[in-house]
Structures are given as C-alpha cells and as structure tokens.
Design a protein around this motif. Structure first.
Motif, PDB file in Angstrom:
ATOM      1  N   SER A 217       0.547  -1.152  -0.078  1.00 17.22           N
ATOM      2  CA  SER A 217      -0.102   0.096  -0.349  1.00 17.22           C
ATOM      3  C   SER A 217       0.716   0.895   0.348  1.00 17.22           C
ATOM      4  CB  SER A 217      -0.827  -0.141   1.269  1.00 17.22           C
ATOM      5  OG  SER A 217      -1.981  -1.295   1.589  1.00 17.22           O
ATOM      6  N   SER A 218       2.281   1.334   0.714  1.00 23.29           N
ATOM      7  CA  SER A 218       2.564   2.347   0.335  1.00 23.29           C
ATOM      8  C   SER A 218       3.683   2.846  -0.583  1.00 23.29           C
ATOM      9  CB  SER A 218       4.261   1.618   1.765  1.00 23.29           C
ATOM     10  OG  SER A 218       4.488   1.021   1.636  1.00 23.29           O
ATOM     11  N   GLN A 219       4.146   2.003  -1.588  1.00 24.22           N
ATOM     12  CA  GLN A 219       3.958   1.949  -2.665  1.00 24.22           C
ATOM     13  C   GLN A 219       2.653   2.061  -3.750  1.00 24.22           C
ATOM     14  OE1 GLN A 219       7.452  -1.291  -4.666  1.00 24.22           O
ATOM     15  NE2 GLN A 219       6.528  -2.232  -2.211  1.00 24.22           N
ATOM     16  N   GLY A 220       1.638   2.418  -3.214  1.00 21.59           N
ATOM     17  CA  GLY A 220       0.666   2.609  -3.783  1.00 21.59           C
ATOM     18  C   GLY A 220      -0.349   2.100  -5.094  1.00 21.59           C
ATOM     19  N   PHE A 221      -0.209   0.285  -4.636  1.00 21.21           N
ATOM     20  CA  PHE A 221      -0.837  -0.257  -4.605  1.00 21.21           C
ATOM     21  C   PHE A 221      -2.516  -1.354  -4.026  1.00 21.21           C
ATOM     22  CE2 PHE A 221       3.779  -2.157  -6.102  1.00 21.21           C
ATOM     23  CZ  PHE A 221       3.254  -1.798  -7.189  1.00 21.21           C
ATOM     24  N   GLU A 222      -2.629  -0.894  -4.877  1.00 23.15           N
ATOM     25  CA  GLU A 222      -4.092  -1.381  -3.670  1.00 23.15           C
ATOM     26  C   GLU A 222      -4.341  -2.685  -3.388  1.00 23.15           C
ATOM     27  OE1 GLU A 222      -9.382  -1.398  -5.020  1.00 23.15           O
ATOM     28  OE2 GLU A 222      -8.059  -0.901  -6.372  1.00 23.15           O
ATOM     29  N   CYS A 223      -4.835  -2.881  -3.075  1.00 24.38           N
ATOM     30  CA  CYS A 223      -4.849  -4.539  -1.608  1.00 24.38           C
ATOM     31  C   CYS A 223      -6.008  -4.516  -0.711  1.00 24.38           C
ATOM     32  CB  CYS A 223      -2.874  -4.028  -0.298  1.00 24.38           C
ATOM     33  SG  CYS A 223      -2.527  -4.141  -1.189  1.00 24.38           S
ATOM     34  N   PHE A 224      -5.812  -6.293  -1.045  1.00 22.59           N
ATOM     35  CA  PHE A 224      -7.313  -6.423  -0.439  1.00 22.59           C
ATOM     36  C   PHE A 224      -7.305  -7.704   0.126  1.00 22.59           C
ATOM     37  CE2 PHE A 224     -11.493  -9.099  -0.818  1.00 22.59           C
ATOM     38  CZ  PHE A 224     -11.904  -8.493   0.595  1.00 22.59           C
ATOM     39  N   PHE A 225      -6.989  -7.758   1.399  1.00 26.92           N
ATOM     40  CA  PHE A 225      -6.673  -9.090   2.688  1.00 26.92           C
ATOM     41  C   PHE A 225      -7.986  -9.456   2.905  1.00 26.92           C
ATOM     42  CE2 PHE A 225      -4.932  -9.519   6.988  1.00 26.92           C
ATOM     43  CZ  PHE A 225      -4.683 -11.143   6.593  1.00 26.92           C
ATOM     44  N   PRO A 226      -8.961  -9.964   2.875  1.00 31.55           N
ATOM     45  CA  PRO A 226     -10.134 -10.639   3.359  1.00 31.55           C
ATOM     46  C   PRO A 226     -10.034 -11.098   4.885  1.00 31.55           C
ATOM     47  CG  PRO A 226      -9.719 -11.716   1.248  1.00 31.55           C
ATOM     48  CD  PRO A 226      -8.231 -11.140   1.354  1.00 31.55           C
ATOM     49  N   GLN A 227     -10.505 -10.806   5.638  1.00 31.70           N
ATOM     50  CA  GLN A 227     -10.638 -11.199   7.233  1.00 31.70           C
ATOM     51  C   GLN A 227     -12.526 -12.078   7.599  1.00 31.70           C
ATOM     52  OE1 GLN A 227      -7.835  -8.866   9.370  1.00 31.70           O
ATOM     53  NE2 GLN A 227      -7.774  -8.374   7.501  1.00 31.70           N
TER      54      GLN A 227
ATOM     55  N   TYR B  19      -2.561 -15.467   2.035  1.00 30.23           N
ATOM     56  CA  TYR B  19      -2.491 -14.820   0.466  1.00 30.23           C
ATOM     57  C   TYR B  19      -3.455 -13.093   0.719  1.00 30.23           C
ATOM     58  CZ  TYR B  19      -1.376 -19.359  -1.104  1.00 30.23           C
ATOM     59  OH  TYR B  19      -0.774 -20.083  -1.486  1.00 30.23           O
ATOM     60  N   LEU B  20      -3.276 -12.652   0.090  1.00 31.64           N
ATOM     61  CA  LEU B  20      -3.747 -11.704  -0.136  1.00 31.64           C
ATOM     62  C   LEU B  20      -4.058 -11.218  -1.335  1.00 31.64           C
ATOM     63  CD1 LEU B  20      -1.898  -8.131  -0.821  1.00 31.64           C
ATOM     64  CD2 LEU B  20      -0.961  -9.349   1.303  1.00 31.64           C
ATOM     65  N   PHE B  21      -5.004 -10.086  -2.097  1.00 25.90           N
ATOM     66  CA  PHE B  21      -5.020  -9.717  -3.649  1.00 25.90           C
ATOM     67  C   PHE B  21      -4.116  -8.290  -3.296  1.00 25.90           C
ATOM     68  CE2 PHE B  21      -8.646 -12.425  -1.778  1.00 25.90           C
ATOM     69  CZ  PHE B  21      -8.429 -13.457  -2.553  1.00 25.90           C
ATOM     70  N   VAL B  22      -3.972  -7.901  -5.088  1.00 20.89           N
ATOM     71  CA  VAL B  22      -3.261  -6.278  -5.094  1.00 20.89           C
ATOM     72  C   VAL B  22      -3.214  -6.671  -6.519  1.00 20.89           C
ATOM     73  CG1 VAL B  22      -0.681  -5.465  -4.969  1.00 20.89           C
ATOM     74  CG2 VAL B  22      -1.649  -7.376  -3.122  1.00 20.89           C
ATOM     75  N   LYS B  23      -4.136  -4.702  -7.123  1.00 16.26           N
ATOM     76  CA  LYS B  23      -4.604  -5.208  -8.099  1.00 16.26           C
ATOM     77  C   LYS B  23      -2.596  -3.989  -8.557  1.00 16.26           C
ATOM     78  CE  LYS B  23      -8.026  -2.510 -10.258  1.00 16.26           C
ATOM     79  NZ  LYS B  23      -8.661  -1.464 -10.658  1.00 16.26           N
ATOM     80  N   PHE B  24      -2.420  -4.492 -10.261  1.00 17.43           N
ATOM     81  CA  PHE B  24      -1.594  -3.586 -10.259  1.00 17.43           C
ATOM     82  C   PHE B  24      -1.337  -4.226 -11.926  1.00 17.43           C
ATOM     83  CE2 PHE B  24       0.215  -7.852  -8.488  1.00 17.43           C
ATOM     84  CZ  PHE B  24       1.194  -8.076  -9.728  1.00 17.43           C
ATOM     85  N   ASP B  25      -0.159  -3.214 -12.794  1.00 17.77           N
ATOM     86  CA  ASP B  25      -0.099  -4.320 -13.976  1.00 17.77           C
ATOM     87  C   ASP B  25       1.224  -4.522 -13.715  1.00 17.77           C
ATOM     88  OD1 ASP B  25       1.045  -4.575 -17.188  1.00 17.77           O
ATOM     89  OD2 ASP B  25       1.019  -1.906 -16.583  1.00 17.77           O
TER      90      ASP B  25
END
Length: 157
Positions: A23-33, A49-55
């Motif tokens: 997140s600090s690098q600007g990536f959108e993250c999703f960590f479902p709990q 595991y987590l989900f990250v949105k990036f190119d």
C-alpha cells in the motif's frame, strides 16, 4: 497499461506487513478477514494470501521484491489473475470492520481512541508478532514510556 487483481502469497503471519508495504508503494490491496467467534478474534480468510491490483508487466519486480511477499501465485507460467467481480463479491461478503486494518509507519503520530489511555497522543514504534497489538511511545509524567496496546485502540492523528 492495464491493471488486474493478482493473488500474492506472503511469508507466514506477514499478511499485514506485506499489505502495508504494498500500500505504501501505491498498490491497491485487499486482505479479506473474518471474525472467528470461537477464538474471539479477527482471522484471515485465506492464510498467507492477499490480493493486489497492479500492472503485471510493469510492476512485477516492485511487487515480487516487497518485504514479506513470498511470490506472485502462478498457474504454469501465467500469473493467477482474479476477476474484478470476484474481488467485489468478497468485499461485499466480508465484514467491513474486519477487512479494514489501519497500518502505521514507524515514528508516525497516532491517537489513542480506546482503553485506559484514550484521548492521548503517542508515537507508533512497531507491530508485535501477533499483529493484533502494537508498540508505542507515550509521554506519561513528562517521561517517554514504551508500551504495548491493541491495534484497534489506535487511529491516525
């Protein structure tokens, strides 16, 4: 470039750290709990595991070499991309209170919002190993005191 959601495997018990670093690098993250009523605590829906949105083609190295990231999950030689609709459905189904974990940086000013020190300001130092508690520095009687409190008792100043 096109961004997609990818599955990231983290090092054991490091999901929060990986999420904070990405997140600090600007990536959108999703960590479902979810809240485990039996153990009375918040637990990961998918451990490690987590989900990250990036190119993928432009950001592969930045994501792969982020602290606490083990690797990007692949099937054969292709990265495991996840449909946006699945992420939206997971977000909808997970309790909003449990999926939003506030992360802090070392030296960041924080406010204590609950517990015996509610209303005081402090300085964040580090996460504990269980990631449910944090180490802070608090000024008490004109002295800087190190203490450990629940992460949920803090908010950004």
């Amino acid at each position: 470039m096109s961004q997609s959601w990818y599955v990231i495997r983290t090092k054991p018990l490091s999901e929060h750290i990986a999420q904070a670093n990405l997140s600090s690098q600007g990536f959108e993250c999703f960590f479902p709990q979810f809240y485990d009523r039996r153990k009375k605590r918040v637990r990961p829906l998918f451990t490690c595991y987590l989900f990250v949105k990036f190119d993928y083609w432009n950001d592969f190295r930045a994501v792969s070499y982020t602290r606490s990231v083990a690797n990007i999950v692949r099937f054969r030689d292709m990265p495991a991309s996840i449909d946006e609709k699945l992420i939206e459905e997971l977000r909808r189904r997970t309790d909003k209170e449990t999926s939003l974990i506030i992360t802090f940086k070392k030296g960041e000013a924080v406010s204590i919002v609950d517990g015996p020190f509610a209303g005081h300001e402090a300085v964040f130092h580090e996460d504990t190993k269980d990631l449910e508690r944090v180490v802070i520095f608090l000024t008490i009687c004109e002295r800087l005191v190190q203490t450990v409190i629940a992460r949920s008792d803090l908010d950004k100043s």
